[in-house]
Design an enzyme around this catalytic site. Structure first.
Site, PDB file in Angstrom:
ATOM      1  N   CYS A 272      28.227  37.238  33.478  1.00 43.96           N
ATOM      2  CA  CYS A 272      28.213  38.547  32.789  1.00 43.96           C
ATOM      3  C   CYS A 272      26.815  39.149  32.632  1.00 43.96           C
ATOM      4  CB  CYS A 272      28.860  38.401  31.419  1.00 43.96           C
ATOM      5  SG  CYS A 272      30.584  37.916  31.526  1.00 43.96           S
TER       6      CYS A 272
HETATM    7  N1  LIG Z   1      33.428  34.323  32.019  1.00 43.37           N
HETATM    8  C1  LIG Z   1      33.186  35.094  30.976  1.00 43.37           C
HETATM    9  O1  LIG Z   1      32.649  34.651  29.986  1.00 43.37           O
HETATM   10  C2  LIG Z   1      33.596  36.559  30.981  1.00 43.37           C
HETATM   11  C3  LIG Z   1      33.536  37.272  29.778  1.00 43.37           C
HETATM   12  C4  LIG Z   1      33.901  38.601  29.760  1.00 43.37           C
HETATM   13  C5  LIG Z   1      34.285  39.229  30.948  1.00 43.37           C
HETATM   14  N2  LIG Z   1      34.317  38.540  32.110  1.00 43.37           N
HETATM   15  C6  LIG Z   1      34.755  39.238  33.307  1.00 43.37           C
HETATM   16  O2  LIG Z   1      36.070  38.821  33.644  1.00 43.37           O
HETATM   17  C7  LIG Z   1      36.256  38.781  35.046  1.00 43.37           C
HETATM   18  C8  LIG Z   1      36.710  37.403  35.479  1.00 43.37           C
HETATM   19  O3  LIG Z   1      35.687  36.482  35.190  1.00 43.37           O
HETATM   20  P1  LIG Z   1      35.945  34.922  35.094  1.00 43.37           P
HETATM   21  O4  LIG Z   1      34.734  34.332  34.479  1.00 43.37           O
HETATM   22  O5  LIG Z   1      37.271  34.631  34.505  1.00 43.37           O
HETATM   23  O6  LIG Z   1      35.985  34.556  36.655  1.00 43.37           O
HETATM   24  P2  LIG Z   1      36.499  33.195  37.318  1.00 43.37           P
HETATM   25  O7  LIG Z   1      35.829  33.083  38.619  1.00 43.37           O
HETATM   26  O8  LIG Z   1      36.398  32.070  36.330  1.00 43.37           O
HETATM   27  O9  LIG Z   1      38.061  33.451  37.547  1.00 43.37           O
HETATM   28  C9  LIG Z   1      38.537  34.399  38.438  1.00 43.37           C
HETATM   29  C10 LIG Z   1      39.752  33.826  39.137  1.00 43.37           C
HETATM   30  O10 LIG Z   1      40.293  34.842  39.989  1.00 43.37           O
HETATM   31  C11 LIG Z   1      40.797  34.219  41.162  1.00 43.37           C
HETATM   32  N3  LIG Z   1      40.951  35.259  42.179  1.00 43.37           N
HETATM   33  C12 LIG Z   1      39.999  35.881  42.899  1.00 43.37           C
HETATM   34  N4  LIG Z   1      40.550  36.844  43.663  1.00 43.37           N
HETATM   35  C13 LIG Z   1      41.880  36.824  43.417  1.00 43.37           C
HETATM   36  C14 LIG Z   1      42.959  37.574  43.900  1.00 43.37           C
HETATM   37  N5  LIG Z   1      42.802  38.572  44.757  1.00 43.37           N
HETATM   38  N6  LIG Z   1      44.204  37.274  43.445  1.00 43.37           N
HETATM   39  C15 LIG Z   1      44.395  36.278  42.563  1.00 43.37           C
HETATM   40  N7  LIG Z   1      43.400  35.534  42.060  1.00 43.37           N
HETATM   41  C16 LIG Z   1      42.152  35.815  42.480  1.00 43.37           C
HETATM   42  C17 LIG Z   1      39.782  33.144  41.462  1.00 43.37           C
HETATM   43  O11 LIG Z   1      40.315  32.138  42.284  1.00 43.37           O
HETATM   44  C18 LIG Z   1      39.448  32.646  40.044  1.00 43.37           C
HETATM   45  O12 LIG Z   1      40.276  31.556  39.665  1.00 43.37           O
HETATM   46  C19 LIG Z   1      34.927  39.223  35.642  1.00 43.37           C
HETATM   47  O13 LIG Z   1      34.959  40.599  35.879  1.00 43.37           O
HETATM   48  C20 LIG Z   1      33.936  38.935  34.539  1.00 43.37           C
HETATM   49  O14 LIG Z   1      32.803  39.759  34.602  1.00 43.37           O
HETATM   50  C21 LIG Z   1      33.989  37.212  32.156  1.00 43.37           C
END
Ligand SMILES: NC(=O)c1ccc[n+]([C@@H]2O[C@H](COP(=O)([O-])OP(=O)(O)OC[C@H]3O[C@@H](n4cnc5c(N)ncnc54)[C@H](O)[C@@H]3O)[C@@H](O)[C@H]2O)c1
Length: 432
Positions: A272
């Site tokens: 992030c």
């Molecule tokens: N990690 C954090 O602390 C956090 C906090 C707030 C916001 N976010 C935002 O949330 C979003 C997700 O982040 P995250 O940390 O959960 O990511 P992550 O990588 O942990 O999880 C994302 C998941 O999406 C899957 N994926 C990718 N493309 C896909 C598709 N087309 N269809 C189905 N599954 C798919 C991946 O395999 C993965 O398991 C990002 O935009 C991030 O900026 C993250």
């Protein structure tokens, strides 16, 4: 249709699907299912799908015990195919939004998810984007794609942006007690999505548009990135002035108004803070505006691993040693304490920079058994008294709570503490 959907939210018969079951998606899936909704998760990662269906969690904030009981009671099921969208009402997107190699927003994961949703979109579907992105993504990019089906947003299907604020490892603020923002592309979409989240979250804040919600998320994370950069630069200045920056922050923090404590560190990491402000500056660049503060903050924060290595050189120099040939132990490689996430972790840059200069570098992190540094995979060593004694310098990069700081201090020759974790120890400890 509005009344029908609101009624089904009320009696929790709406079926929820979550696309992307990572740090954001899995805890959200658990929260919905704990609150009696049926949840269908979709992830392209077969391993994650298998793990969920076996009730094994891979996210520290979700316990396997809780997950397996929800799976056993048929409250959560994961799939790698999108066909399940035929049977659901709500589709939440929480896929990654990283930067490309050229440091531009990479919306390909969102695009892939949206293209798949389009194939299954039907009347009454509610689509919510949770992935962090630049203002305009939901109504200018996603809405037109979904409307190519002939269905109309706000009439046939509903679309909103609701940023995720999950703070991995946080023991106080969890999904339920962290207020959640909702911005609909239109008023009805906002109202429906507000009602959905109100079933699982204590306080939902509705704003007038999806763009406001997208921008609010970027403000939150840009605020953090800029303030961390400020305090990182203050730390560098304090070092030149021979002043303890940590004491300065505590002193300034006694002011009850107009000041908020931020702490310096070896650099910023995670999915992030290093990434989100760049989404905003990129969008502004497209509109011929240069987001200067974001650029400067990003430069300062990105440079911190280099600064750490510069300080390592200075510390070793005091003992007539060089980085080249020194044995250096890195303590903690996760991007922050008590998590296993190494995305964008400054530890990776620090290890690589020290190795480039000829140091013998190894690390210990109880949460990260192995880490990729450039082309190489490095494994965590076991932390023993002998390893500490054999190391010329120990660099504390991540201040995990489980570290035994007394033990580390007792057996180390020299410590460079980038987190003020050794604040109660004086000799042989150098602080950022
Ligand atoms: N990690 C954090 O602390 C956090 C906090 C707030 C916001 N976010 C935002 O949330 C979003 C997700 O982040 P995250 O940390 O959960 O990511 P992550 O990588 O942990 O999880 C994302 C998941 O999406 C899957 N994926 C990718 N493309 C896909 C598709 N087309 N269809 C189905 N599954 C798919 C991946 O395999 C993965 O398991 C990002 O935009 C991030 O900026 C993250």
């Amino acid at each position: 249709m509005e009344n029908e959907i609101l009624k089904r939210i009320e009696n929790k018969t709406l079926k929820i699907s979550i696309i992307g079951l990572g740090y954001v998606g899995l805890p959200l899936a658990v929260e919905f299912s704990k609150n009696d909704f049926e949840v269908y998760g979709i992830d392209i990662d077969e391993e994650k799908v298998k793990s969920i269906n076996e009730g094994i969690s891979y996210i520290p904030d979700v316990s396997s015990e809780e997950l397996s009981s929800l799976v056993k009671n048929n409250k959560i099921k994961a799939y790698s195919s999108y066909d399940i969208l035929n049977n659901v009402d709500v589709i939440i997107i929480s896929v990654p939004t990283p930067l490309s190699k050229t440091k531009d927003p990479d919306l390909s994961y969102i695009m892939n998810a949206v293209d798949n949703i389009k194939r299954y979109l039907k009347r009454g579907h509610v689509v919510i984007l949770e992935s962090t992105t630049y203002p305009g993504t939901t109504d200018e990019v996603i809405k037109p794609i979904l409307e190519e089906t002939g269905l109309r947003c706000g009439i046939d299907f509903f679309l909103a942006f609701s940023p995720e604020r999950v703070n991995p490892g946080d023991k106080v603020y969890k999904l339920k007690n962290t207020p959640k923002i909702v911005g609909g592309v239109d008023e009805l979409s906002g109202k429906i999505v507000y009602n959905i989240y109100s079933k699982i979250i204590d306080k939902v804040v509705i704003v007038s548009s999806s763009k406001v919600a997208e921008m609010a998320k970027l403000l939150e994370n840009t605020f953090r990135a800029v303030n961390i950069a400020l305090v990182n630069e203050i730390a560098i200045m304090c070092n030149i002035l021979n002043i303890d920056v940590w004491e300065v922050i505590e002193a300034a923090g006694t002011k009850p108004f107009g000041f908020m404590k931020f702490y310096p560190g070896p650099g910023i990491g995670g999915h992030c803070i290093p990434v989100d402000p760049i989404y905003l500056s990129w969008k502004m660049k497209m509109l011929n505006y240069n987001a200067r503060l974001i650029e400067v903050a990003s430069e300062i924060n990105t440079n911190m691993p280099r600064y750490v290595v510069q300080r390592v050189g200075e510390i070793l120099n005091e003992y007539e040693r060089s980085i080249k040939g020194s044995r250096i132990l890195i303590l903690g490689v996760a991007y922050k304490k008590d998590v296993n996430d190494v995305r964008e972790s400054p530890a990776i840059d620090i290890i690589s920079l020290l190795a480039d200069k000829g140091a013998i570098v190894y690390y210990f992190d109880p949460y990260v058994p192995r880490i990729k540094v450039g082309e190489f995979e490095v494994e965590s060593i076991e932390l023993t008294a002998d390893i500490l004694k054999e190391s010329d310098l120990v660099i504390l990069v991540t201040d995990h709570s489980v570290f035994d700081y007394d033990f580390i201090y007792k057996h180390s020759n020299l410590i460079f503490d980038t987190k003020n974790a050794f604040k109660n120890y004086k000799e042989k400890v150098y602080k950022l």
